[in-house]
Design an enzyme around this catalytic site. Structure first.
Site, PDB file in Angstrom:
ATOM      1  N   ASP A 116       0.845  -1.204   0.000  1.00  0.00           N
ATOM      2  CA  ASP A 116       0.000   0.000   0.000  1.00  0.00           C
ATOM      3  C   ASP A 116       0.877   1.249   0.000  1.00  0.00           C
ATOM      4  O   ASP A 116       0.676   2.180  -0.792  1.00  0.00           O
ATOM      5  CB  ASP A 116      -0.927  -0.011   1.224  1.00  0.00           C
ATOM      6  CG  ASP A 116      -1.599  -1.358   1.402  1.00  0.00           C
ATOM      7  OD1 ASP A 116      -2.553  -1.624   0.662  1.00  0.00           O
ATOM      8  OD2 ASP A 116      -1.142  -2.156   2.247  1.00  0.00           O
ATOM      9  N   ARG A 156       5.900 -10.517  -5.275  1.00  0.00           N
ATOM     10  CA  ARG A 156       4.617 -10.775  -4.613  1.00  0.00           C
ATOM     11  C   ARG A 156       3.766  -9.507  -4.702  1.00  0.00           C
ATOM     12  O   ARG A 156       4.210  -8.462  -5.188  1.00  0.00           O
ATOM     13  CB  ARG A 156       4.849 -11.168  -3.161  1.00  0.00           C
ATOM     14  CG  ARG A 156       5.307  -9.993  -2.310  1.00  0.00           C
ATOM     15  CD  ARG A 156       5.578 -10.370  -0.866  1.00  0.00           C
ATOM     16  NE  ARG A 156       5.641  -9.169  -0.051  1.00  0.00           N
ATOM     17  CZ  ARG A 156       6.166  -9.095   1.152  1.00  0.00           C
ATOM     18  NH1 ARG A 156       6.686 -10.172   1.704  1.00  0.00           N
ATOM     19  NH2 ARG A 156       6.158  -7.958   1.811  1.00  0.00           N
ATOM     20  N   GLY A 157       2.549  -9.579  -4.157  1.00  0.00           N
ATOM     21  CA  GLY A 157       1.722  -8.379  -3.977  1.00  0.00           C
ATOM     22  C   GLY A 157       1.442  -7.654  -5.270  1.00  0.00           C
ATOM     23  O   GLY A 157       0.958  -8.236  -6.241  1.00  0.00           O
ATOM     24  N   GLU A 158       1.783  -6.370  -5.319  1.00  0.00           N
ATOM     25  CA  GLU A 158       1.460  -5.594  -6.523  1.00  0.00           C
ATOM     26  C   GLU A 158       2.654  -4.806  -7.053  1.00  0.00           C
ATOM     27  O   GLU A 158       2.982  -4.872  -8.229  1.00  0.00           O
ATOM     28  CB  GLU A 158       0.279  -4.649  -6.225  1.00  0.00           C
ATOM     29  CG  GLU A 158      -0.148  -3.882  -7.457  1.00  0.00           C
ATOM     30  CD  GLU A 158      -1.499  -3.199  -7.333  1.00  0.00           C
ATOM     31  OE1 GLU A 158      -2.435  -3.765  -6.721  1.00  0.00           O
ATOM     32  OE2 GLU A 158      -1.630  -2.083  -7.874  1.00  0.00           O
ATOM     33  N   ASP A 159       3.323  -4.058  -6.186  1.00  0.00           N
ATOM     34  CA  ASP A 159       4.343  -3.162  -6.725  1.00  0.00           C
ATOM     35  C   ASP A 159       5.576  -3.924  -7.214  1.00  0.00           C
ATOM     36  O   ASP A 159       6.077  -3.663  -8.315  1.00  0.00           O
ATOM     37  CB  ASP A 159       4.748  -2.123  -5.673  1.00  0.00           C
ATOM     38  CG  ASP A 159       5.656  -1.075  -6.284  1.00  0.00           C
ATOM     39  OD1 ASP A 159       5.217  -0.383  -7.220  1.00  0.00           O
ATOM     40  OD2 ASP A 159       6.822  -0.972  -5.874  1.00  0.00           O
ATOM     41  N   SER A 160       6.069  -4.890  -6.431  1.00  0.00           N
ATOM     42  CA  SER A 160       7.246  -5.643  -6.887  1.00  0.00           C
ATOM     43  C   SER A 160       6.895  -6.459  -8.128  1.00  0.00           C
ATOM     44  O   SER A 160       7.737  -6.664  -9.014  1.00  0.00           O
ATOM     45  CB  SER A 160       7.787  -6.548  -5.772  1.00  0.00           C
ATOM     46  OG  SER A 160       6.804  -7.466  -5.335  1.00  0.00           O
ATOM     47  N   TYR A 201       5.764 -14.208   0.637  1.00  0.00           N
ATOM     48  CA  TYR A 201       5.151 -14.113   1.962  1.00  0.00           C
ATOM     49  C   TYR A 201       5.845 -15.101   2.910  1.00  0.00           C
ATOM     50  O   TYR A 201       6.358 -16.137   2.474  1.00  0.00           O
ATOM     51  CB  TYR A 201       3.633 -14.320   1.866  1.00  0.00           C
ATOM     52  CG  TYR A 201       3.014 -13.173   1.089  1.00  0.00           C
ATOM     53  CD1 TYR A 201       3.059 -11.878   1.604  1.00  0.00           C
ATOM     54  CD2 TYR A 201       2.471 -13.344  -0.188  1.00  0.00           C
ATOM     55  CE1 TYR A 201       2.563 -10.800   0.886  1.00  0.00           C
ATOM     56  CE2 TYR A 201       1.968 -12.277  -0.906  1.00  0.00           C
ATOM     57  CZ  TYR A 201       2.023 -11.002  -0.363  1.00  0.00           C
ATOM     58  OH  TYR A 201       1.551  -9.936  -1.076  1.00  0.00           O
TER      59      TYR A 201
HETATM   60  O1  TRH Z   1       4.433  -6.101   0.476  1.00  0.00           O
HETATM   61  P1  TRH Z   1       3.489  -6.619  -0.521  1.00  0.00           P
HETATM   62  O2  TRH Z   1       3.036  -7.992  -0.366  1.00  0.00           O
HETATM   63  O3  TRH Z   1       2.268  -5.678  -0.586  1.00  0.00           O
HETATM   64  C1  TRH Z   1       0.951  -5.846  -0.628  1.00  0.00           C
HETATM   65  C2  TRH Z   1       0.248  -5.621   0.640  1.00  0.00           C
HETATM   66  O4  TRH Z   1       0.135  -6.823   1.287  1.00  0.00           O
HETATM   67  C3  TRH Z   1      -1.073  -5.022   0.418  1.00  0.00           C
HETATM   68  O5  TRH Z   1      -1.895  -5.083   1.542  1.00  0.00           O
HETATM   69  C4  TRH Z   1      -1.758  -5.545  -0.796  1.00  0.00           C
HETATM   70  O6  TRH Z   1      -2.775  -4.673  -1.019  1.00  0.00           O
HETATM   71  C5  TRH Z   1      -0.871  -5.540  -1.983  1.00  0.00           C
HETATM   72  O7  TRH Z   1       0.309  -6.258  -1.710  1.00  0.00           O
HETATM   73  C6  TRH Z   1      -1.500  -6.109  -3.210  1.00  0.00           C
HETATM   74  O8  TRH Z   1       4.166  -6.527  -1.970  1.00  0.00           O
HETATM   75  P2  TRH Z   1       4.509  -5.335  -2.952  1.00  0.00           P
HETATM   76  O9  TRH Z   1       3.296  -4.615  -3.407  1.00  0.00           O
HETATM   77  O10 TRH Z   1       5.300  -5.936  -4.005  1.00  0.00           O
HETATM   78  O11 TRH Z   1       5.439  -4.358  -2.109  1.00  0.00           O
HETATM   79  C7  TRH Z   1       6.770  -4.650  -1.828  1.00  0.00           C
HETATM   80  C8  TRH Z   1       7.606  -3.400  -2.010  1.00  0.00           C
HETATM   81  O12 TRH Z   1       8.891  -3.589  -1.414  1.00  0.00           O
HETATM   82  C9  TRH Z   1       7.876  -3.020  -3.461  1.00  0.00           C
HETATM   83  O13 TRH Z   1       7.728  -1.614  -3.639  1.00  0.00           O
HETATM   84  C10 TRH Z   1       9.349  -3.364  -3.662  1.00  0.00           C
HETATM   85  C11 TRH Z   1       9.862  -3.065  -2.284  1.00  0.00           C
HETATM   86  N1  TRH Z   1      11.198  -3.601  -1.960  1.00  0.00           N
HETATM   87  C12 TRH Z   1      12.228  -2.713  -1.763  1.00  0.00           C
HETATM   88  O14 TRH Z   1      12.052  -1.496  -1.921  1.00  0.00           O
HETATM   89  N2  TRH Z   1      13.445  -3.195  -1.415  1.00  0.00           N
HETATM   90  C13 TRH Z   1      13.705  -4.514  -1.259  1.00  0.00           C
HETATM   91  O15 TRH Z   1      14.845  -4.894  -0.950  1.00  0.00           O
HETATM   92  C14 TRH Z   1      12.623  -5.430  -1.472  1.00  0.00           C
HETATM   93  C15 TRH Z   1      12.866  -6.905  -1.323  1.00  0.00           C
HETATM   94  C16 TRH Z   1      11.386  -4.940  -1.814  1.00  0.00           C
END
Ligand code: TRH
Length: 381
Positions: free
Chosen positions: A29, A267-271, A206
């Site tokens: 988020d 995982r999730g959305e942004d990565s 996760y």
């Molecule tokens: O953390 P996420 O699983 O995020 C989510 C939340 O659970 C949320 O509630 C849900 O709505 C959403 O997913 C769909 O995964 P996400 O979105 O990939 O976020 C991880 C972030 O971490 C992403 O911006 C990349 C960042 N990141 C770094 O900046 N540095 C790192 O070393 C790593 C491993 C990740």
């Protein structure tokens, strides 16, 4: 900045934006809220405030991000419903555009002032490749109090809001991809020696995932694999010999981490979106929902990706099977063991890499989500 006539028009008529971000769990988020707000400021010359209820989560991604300061043109604020700026704001202090991120809703006091000020109100939704997205994108949702919320759906297909992608991202990725010295230097900066003939996999998943089994499957390969794990995951992998612990890098370095790898688990959305832009073969662990509600979302994405990226049939089948094994979304009788599924993907890695490059080239022809959002607002001013 890439100013366009649309961003000029919005900057003149609606420069002040308030984005409301509630952290449900993990990092996504905050990650999405930050990425969007930063692009609105840097690429469209707007003045966003990012209200976030758990700013410490943003601080994990963006070093130095604390409430009350501005970074990259984004004012960071703690979202606290009792803050007088949110509980009892004067109508003129309400922004020109209000963005409620990811199924959020503006705080009640602020919303009361919105009734007087009448900003454009947008709900920026979760990303999905499901076919219904294009038909819901842009729909208004009139409220009993006379306000109208507009749905903005990011997405993969024309007719949706597109994907977040900074305007300089393709050039940055291209420059990094063609500069081995830069990759070695980046790896060295996170404590990883780039030995010849070693392949790297980045791993973000996760905490309850079968990390040790995945690492065992890498260890059984004829090639030499190293999996780069952030500290918390490294512990769940029980310090496996294939695993290398790397620091959690700031968000703006994450693309470089992915760009050093031959296969990326996200995982999730942004990565997930960053992995797609990286052009690397990718395995997505989707955010789990009750009653397997995430299954159609995963299937829709895989169908989209395979259609656009057009990998050979065997590579597509291997990728689908590994997604099933890693996510546990299909009945056990239809799911290969994780090691078998990983080996099939690794046997098709070259073809999947070509396909990922094709997907990235084709998808980059669509407008990015921040530009689409600005254009969406311009049509509603
Ligand atoms: O953390 P996420 O699983 O995020 C989510 C939340 O659970 C949320 O509630 C849900 O709505 C959403 O997913 C769909 O995964 P996400 O979105 O990939 O976020 C991880 C972030 O971490 C992403 O911006 C990349 C960042 N990141 C770094 O900046 N540095 C790192 O070393 C790593 C491993 C990740």
């Amino acid at each position: 900045m890439h100013p366009t006539s649309v961003s000029d028009a919005v900057r003149l008529r609606a420069p002040r934006w308030d984005l409301f971000c509630r952290v449900v769990d993990h990092l996504g988020d905050a990650a999405i809220g930050w990425r969007l707000a930063r692009q609105l400021a840097r690429e469209h010359g707007l003045r966003p405030r990012l209200w976030i209820d758990r700013p410490e989560v943003l601080g994990e991604l963006v070093p130095g991000a604390v409430p009350g300061i501005e970074i990259d043109g984004v004012a960071i604020e703690r979202w606290d419903d009792d803050d007088p700026r949110l509980a009892t704001p004067a109508p003129e202090s309400v922004a020109d555009v209000v963005v409620a991120l990811l199924a959020g809703t503006p705080p009640d006091g602020y919303r009361a002032a919105m009734r007087v000020r009448r900003p454009v109100w947008v709900a920026y939704e979760y990303l999905s490749a499901e076919p219904w997205v294009a038909s819901c994108h842009g729909l208004p949702s009139p409220k009993a109090d006379g306000l109208v919320e507009h749905f903005f759906f990011p997405g993969f297909e024309p007719g949706t809001g597109g994907l977040l992608r900074e305007c300089d991202l393709p050039d940055r990725i291209e420059a990094f991809d063609t500069d081995p010295a830069a990759r070695h230097a980046f790896l060295a900066s996170i404590g990883v020696a780039s030995e010849p003939h070693t392949r790297f996999a980045a791993l973000l998943c996760y905490p309850d995932s079968p990390v040790a089994a995945l690492l065992d499957a890498f260890a059984a390969r004829p090639e030499r694999w190293r999996a780069l794990l952030p500290p918390a995951l490294h512990r769940t992998g029980r310090y496996h010999p294939v695993a290398l612990e790397v620091p959690f890098v700031p968000q703006h370095d994450y693309d470089r981490l992915l760009g050093c790898c031959d296969l990326v688990f996200v995982r999730g959305e942004d990565s997930f979106v960053r992995a797609l832009w990286s052009g690397r073969p990718m395995v997505w662990q989707i955010y789990r929902q009750a009653e397997l509600a995430h299954r159609p979302k995963l299937q829709a994405f895989l169908a989209h990706w395979i259609r656009v990226a057009a990998p050979p049939e065997a590579a597509a089948a291997a990728l689908k099977a590994l997604h099933a094994a890693w996510n546990g979304t299909e009945p056990a009788s239809d799911t290969p063991p994780l090691d078998t599924a990983l080996h099939a993907v690794l046997d098709s890695l070259g073809a999947l890499r070509d396909a990922a490059g094709r997907w990235r080239r084709l998808q980059a022809e669509h407008p990015d989500a921040a530009s689409s959002l600005v254009a969406f607002i311009e049509r509603r001013l």
